[in-house]
Design an enzyme around this catalytic site. Structure first.
Site, PDB file in Angstrom:
ATOM      1  N   GLU A 149       1.324  -1.130   0.052  1.00 38.38           N
ATOM      2  CA  GLU A 149      -0.315   0.141  -0.034  1.00 38.38           C
ATOM      3  C   GLU A 149       0.905   1.344   0.282  1.00 38.38           C
ATOM      4  O   GLU A 149       1.051   1.798  -0.543  1.00 38.38           O
ATOM      5  CB  GLU A 149      -0.643   0.020   1.568  1.00 38.38           C
ATOM      6  CG  GLU A 149      -1.690   1.370   1.596  1.00 38.38           C
ATOM      7  CD  GLU A 149      -3.439   0.714   1.191  1.00 38.38           C
ATOM      8  OE1 GLU A 149      -3.534  -0.002   1.064  1.00 38.38           O
ATOM      9  OE2 GLU A 149      -3.748   1.716   1.806  1.00 38.38           O
ATOM     10  N   ASP A 161      -5.163  -1.908   9.290  1.00 37.08           N
ATOM     11  CA  ASP A 161      -6.445  -2.248   8.935  1.00 37.08           C
ATOM     12  C   ASP A 161      -5.790  -3.805   8.288  1.00 37.08           C
ATOM     13  O   ASP A 161      -6.085  -4.802   7.888  1.00 37.08           O
ATOM     14  CB  ASP A 161      -6.603  -1.963   7.565  1.00 37.08           C
ATOM     15  CG  ASP A 161      -6.911  -0.815   7.428  1.00 37.08           C
ATOM     16  OD1 ASP A 161      -7.303  -0.420   8.440  1.00 37.08           O
ATOM     17  OD2 ASP A 161      -6.573   0.703   6.792  1.00 37.08           O
TER      18      ASP A 161
HETATM   19  C1  GLA Z   1      -6.794   3.790   7.795  1.00 35.04           C
HETATM   20  C2  GLA Z   1      -5.078   3.144   7.555  1.00 35.04           C
HETATM   21  C3  GLA Z   1      -5.179   2.511   8.662  1.00 35.04           C
HETATM   22  C4  GLA Z   1      -4.946   3.403   9.556  1.00 35.04           C
HETATM   23  C5  GLA Z   1      -6.624   4.083   9.498  1.00 35.04           C
HETATM   24  C6  GLA Z   1      -6.914   5.294  10.590  1.00 35.04           C
HETATM   25  O1  GLA Z   1      -7.656   3.108   7.271  1.00 35.04           O
HETATM   26  O2  GLA Z   1      -5.220   2.410   6.197  1.00 35.04           O
HETATM   27  O3  GLA Z   1      -3.748   2.152   8.721  1.00 35.04           O
HETATM   28  O4  GLA Z   1      -4.492   4.693   9.576  1.00 35.04           O
HETATM   29  O5  GLA Z   1      -7.441   4.690   8.555  1.00 35.04           O
HETATM   30  O6  GLA Z   1      -7.072   5.228  11.637  1.00 35.04           O
END
Ligand code: GLA
Length: 374
Positions: A149, A161
């Site tokens: 990513e 995530d």
């Molecule tokens: C996105 C990112 C995560 C996290 C969230 C906010 O989903 O991928 O890593 O930082 O935002 O909590």
């Protein structure tokens, strides 16, 4: 695509989206998060093909594309980069990857803050690990997906995530310490309440660039405080007192960002305590407090999310609500009494339609297991 005519998949993988109860933007600040996977997922079907390096990927709704493992580079078509990035990262770790065909189908709303990106990356990595017996651990799958990513999609995301998508267990949330990567499963039973997601259906295009800006602002705060406290390496090491001492030296925006993160880490720990004590009122209160910070201090909300959270506050069946995920739209998470769910969904949809002329999508989710083979 031609491979679909003789497609004989030997492997099916389900890779879930996630919700995060609390701990937003704390992951890349080395703090705590409290996510779990949900039932909505991306499903991958795989077969090996005869080729050493040719791969075909077909995604329902997005058509498909073919690629050669020897010449992977960033594509102009955004969703392809989730695939390409993962393949690139796997190729750096092993030479065992060979040609494959794959179809992708999803019931996870895209761009809705439920982390369809991580589900895509982790599902592909998990599947290829099985298909070619690559011997990658779950943690390696999580980390290579995060790197994909960063390098191919361009969002400097934290690890939450991908971790939630792969590691979640049914009926629990994960308390993850993003600094040590130690984690605990916290059982949750919120009966007679339900977790209701309201999808704003807005995904502001600024999200990715603003996300990276937030990360830089936090780093700026750390750099300023480091002059007084040499041991600090991230906001995780910063106390409220340290922040106050350095307040005059930083821009108000940077102060607010740091202030939010310090409180948000505290909220994660408070919410874990509330879950353990089955104090659902406290869970709700913490959600509302977090949304205030998300909106006013970290400034990653939007009028649509703020509207839905404010509207939830006026409904006595709702204990708490906040926007979940990276921000600028996506979904709000609401804790709603089972007797009031239908009424809440209907009234929110009516009010939202009137305010923004958008058809709200409302659905229940349950803490679910991580990426798995079907
Ligand atoms: C996105 C990112 C995560 C996290 C969230 C906010 O989903 O991928 O890593 O930082 O935002 O909590």
């Amino acid at each position: 695509m031609q491979f679909l005519e003789n497609f004989n998949p030997t492997l099916t993988i389900a890779s879930p989206g996630r919700i995060n109860f609390i701990g937003e933007h704390t992951d890349y600040n080395m703090g705590y998060v409290l996510p779990t996977a949900i039932e909505n997922k991306i499903t991958f079907k795989f077969q090996k093909n005869e080729s050493n390096t040719k791969c075909n990927v077909y995604s329902v709704g997005y058509k498909g594309f073919s690629l050669d493992l020897n010449s992977i580079s960033i594509s102009d078509t955004e969703w392809e980069n989730y695939i390409l990035g993962v393949l690139k990262e796997i190729s750096k770790l092993t030479k065992k990857l060979k040609g494959f065909d794959c179809t992708i189908d999803s019931n996870l709303p895209l761009g809705s803050g439920l982390s369809s990106s991580a589900a895509m990356e982790c599902g592909l990595a998990f599947g290829l690990n099985e298909l070619f017996n690559l011997g990658l651990s779950k943690m390696t799958i999580v980390e290579l997906s995060q790197r994909a990513e960063h390098s191919y999609v361009g969002t400097q995301c934290g690890i939450m995530d991908q971790f939630a998508s792969v590691m979640s267990k049914e009926a629990t949330v994960i308390l993850l310490d993003c600094q040590s990567l130690e984690y605990q499963y916290i059982p949750i039973d919120i009966h007679p309440y339900k977790i209701i997601m309201l999808n704003t259906k807005v995904a502001h295009t600024l999200a990715s660039s603003e996300y990276n800006t937030r990360k830089q602002e936090c780093e700026e705060g750390v750099a300023i405080m480091k002059t007084q406290n040499a041991h600090i390496t991230s906001l995780r090491d910063v106390t409220r007192a340290m922040l106050e001492v350095s307040k005059q030296e930083m821009k108000e925006t940077v102060y607010n960002r740091c202030s939010f993160i310090i409180d948000e880490n505290q909220r994660v720990l408070e919410m874990v305590k509330a879950f353990k004590e089955n104090d659902l009122k406290a869970v709700g209160r913490i959600l509302y407090e977090a949304h205030y910070g998300i909106s006013k201090l970290y400034e990653v909300s939007c009028p649509e999310s703020d509207f839905l959270v404010d509207f939830a506050k006026r409904n006595t069946s709702v204990l708490g609500a906040r926007q979940t995920g990276g921000g600028f739209g996506g979904c709000t998470l609401n804790i709603v009494h089972e007797n009031g769910v239908d009424d809440f969904k209907q009234k929110s949809a009516e009010a939202y339609k009137e305010a923004f002329d958008i058809d709200l999508e409302a659905f229940e989710v349950q803490p679910s297991g991580g990426t798995s083979m079907l």
